[in-house]
Design a protein around this motif. Structure first.
Motif, PDB file in Angstrom:
ATOM      1  N   PHE A  15       0.806  -1.229   0.000  1.00 29.22           N
ATOM      2  CA  PHE A  15       0.000   0.000   0.000  1.00 29.22           C
ATOM      3  C   PHE A  15       0.838   1.278   0.000  1.00 29.22           C
ATOM      4  CE2 PHE A  15      -3.094  -2.676   2.677  1.00 29.22           C
ATOM      5  CZ  PHE A  15      -3.598  -3.298   1.555  1.00 29.22           C
ATOM      6  N   TYR A  16       2.142   1.192   0.237  1.00 30.67           N
ATOM      7  CA  TYR A  16       2.970   2.396   0.327  1.00 30.67           C
ATOM      8  C   TYR A  16       3.845   2.496  -0.920  1.00 30.67           C
ATOM      9  CZ  TYR A  16       1.544   2.437   5.225  1.00 30.67           C
ATOM     10  OH  TYR A  16       0.805   2.462   6.390  1.00 30.67           O
ATOM     11  N   TYR A 106      -2.593   3.356   8.117  1.00 25.95           N
ATOM     12  CA  TYR A 106      -2.341   4.133   6.903  1.00 25.95           C
ATOM     13  C   TYR A 106      -2.894   5.548   7.067  1.00 25.95           C
ATOM     14  CZ  TYR A 106      -2.216   4.965   1.807  1.00 25.95           C
ATOM     15  OH  TYR A 106      -1.961   5.447   0.550  1.00 25.95           O
ATOM     16  N   PRO A 107      -2.201   6.593   6.625  1.00 29.95           N
ATOM     17  CA  PRO A 107      -1.008   6.627   5.769  1.00 29.95           C
ATOM     18  C   PRO A 107       0.322   6.677   6.522  1.00 29.95           C
ATOM     19  CG  PRO A 107      -1.887   8.820   5.959  1.00 29.95           C
ATOM     20  CD  PRO A 107      -2.792   7.939   6.778  1.00 29.95           C
ATOM     21  N   VAL A 109       3.491   4.978   8.849  1.00 31.42           N
ATOM     22  CA  VAL A 109       4.207   3.711   8.945  1.00 31.42           C
ATOM     23  C   VAL A 109       5.557   4.003   9.604  1.00 31.42           C
ATOM     24  CG1 VAL A 109       5.353   3.907   6.694  1.00 31.42           C
ATOM     25  CG2 VAL A 109       4.909   1.642   7.659  1.00 31.42           C
ATOM     26  N   GLU A 124       2.801   8.158   3.876  1.00 31.28           N
ATOM     27  CA  GLU A 124       2.626   7.878   2.452  1.00 31.28           C
ATOM     28  C   GLU A 124       2.206   9.159   1.747  1.00 31.28           C
ATOM     29  OE1 GLU A 124       2.187   6.754  -1.280  1.00 31.28           O
ATOM     30  OE2 GLU A 124       3.272   5.633   0.244  1.00 31.28           O
ATOM     31  N   ALA A 127      -0.966   9.290  -0.455  1.00 35.28           N
ATOM     32  CA  ALA A 127      -2.232   8.888   0.151  1.00 35.28           C
ATOM     33  C   ALA A 127      -3.350   9.829  -0.280  1.00 35.28           C
ATOM     34  CB  ALA A 127      -2.116   8.882   1.665  1.00 35.28           C
ATOM     35  N   CYS A 156       1.234   3.559  15.544  1.00 32.38           N
ATOM     36  CA  CYS A 156       2.318   2.884  14.828  1.00 32.38           C
ATOM     37  C   CYS A 156       3.300   2.234  15.795  1.00 32.38           C
ATOM     38  CB  CYS A 156       3.060   3.877  13.934  1.00 32.38           C
ATOM     39  SG  CYS A 156       2.156   4.380  12.458  1.00 32.38           S
TER      40      CYS A 156
END
Length: 257
Positions: A15-16, A106-107, A109, A124, A127, A156
């Motif tokens: 996803f990143y 998300y977004p 990490v 991200e 995003a 996180c």
């Protein structure tokens, strides 16, 4: 955990596509757009990493499998690569289904900064819910992480803690030689009433019921007292969900047709 300015983040993380170390200099004007249906980014994830703390919740909705040399726990959310059956075309998540923490973080990490031997908060950049001067800022007027960002960073950090606990859980199962290769398949009923040839959905690792049953009583007691046995049972029970996935996939295919 403090924000930091470090070099580009490398690696392949589901996803990143453009993770960047979070910094007030680069992201001071960014914020999060309020979206009622924000999960479109995860529609390509037919398998999603799972922590052992989530087994009880996820096992109700998805098969939980172990994959690769590291026996990484995954929840299976689709039978076809690149298709998550629990995310609708508008980005909404299926009502009542458990949303894995990997998706919920998300977004944000965490990434490893090997040069300084620490974890760095990243975001991200691509995003869809990020934008300039959005409703929920990433940084406040003083340039400090906003309350939202602080909560996201804490999430996180907690996820990283659970990830390490998950690695320890997998190491325990490996040391007891409980894993075996498994295969998920299904058959359809043909017009003449016979069954079609089996169609293989996945080859994966799972806990062997036979091996588990042959463990010495003291080992079973240790697994029970540590809570690991409950997680094992959640995993084993979740494998009954393959048929449900096939039904959902068939219904979606019929609607598309």
């Amino acid at each position: 955990m403090e924000t930091a300015t470090v070099g580009p983040v490398s690696g392949n993380v589901l996803f990143y596509t453009k993770p960047e170390p979070l910094s007030r200099e680069e992201h001071g004007k960014l914020g999060v757009l309020r979206m009622d249906k924000p999960y479109g980014f995860a529609s390509i994830g037919h398998v999603v990493p799972l922590t052992v703390a989530e087994f009880g919740f996820a096992g109700i909705n998805f098969p939980i499998i172990f994959a690769g040399e590291q026996r990484v726990p995954l929840c299976v959310m689709g039978v076809n690569a690149g298709e998550n059956l629990f995310i609708k075309n508008d980005g909404a998540f299926a009502t009542g289904a458990y949303i894995p923490a990997y998706i919920r973080r998300y977004p944000f990490v965490l990434a490893s900064d090997e040069s300084q031997n620490r974890m760095v908060v990243c975001i991200e950049r691509n995003a869809p819910m990020l934008g300039e001067n959005a409703e929920v800022p990433l940084f406040d007027d003083k340039g400090e992480p906003s309350e939202y960002t602080q909560s996201a960073i804490k999430f996180c950090e907690d996820f990283e803690t659970e990830r390490r606990r998950t690695e320890a859980f997998v190491d325990l199962l490996t040391s007891l030689d409980l894993f075996e290769t498994k295969q998920a398949s299904f058959q359809t009923t043909l017009p003449d009433g016979t069954q079609s040839a089996p169609v293989v959905l996945a080859d994966y690792f799972g806990v062997s019921e036979e091996k588990l049953g042959k463990l010495p009583a003291e080992k079973l007691a240790e697994l029970r007292d540590s809570g690991a046995l409950d997680k094992i049972y959640s995993h084993m029970a979740s494998l009954l969900g393959w048929d449900r996935l096939v039904m959902i996939a068939s219904e979606r295919a019929a609607q598309t047709a």
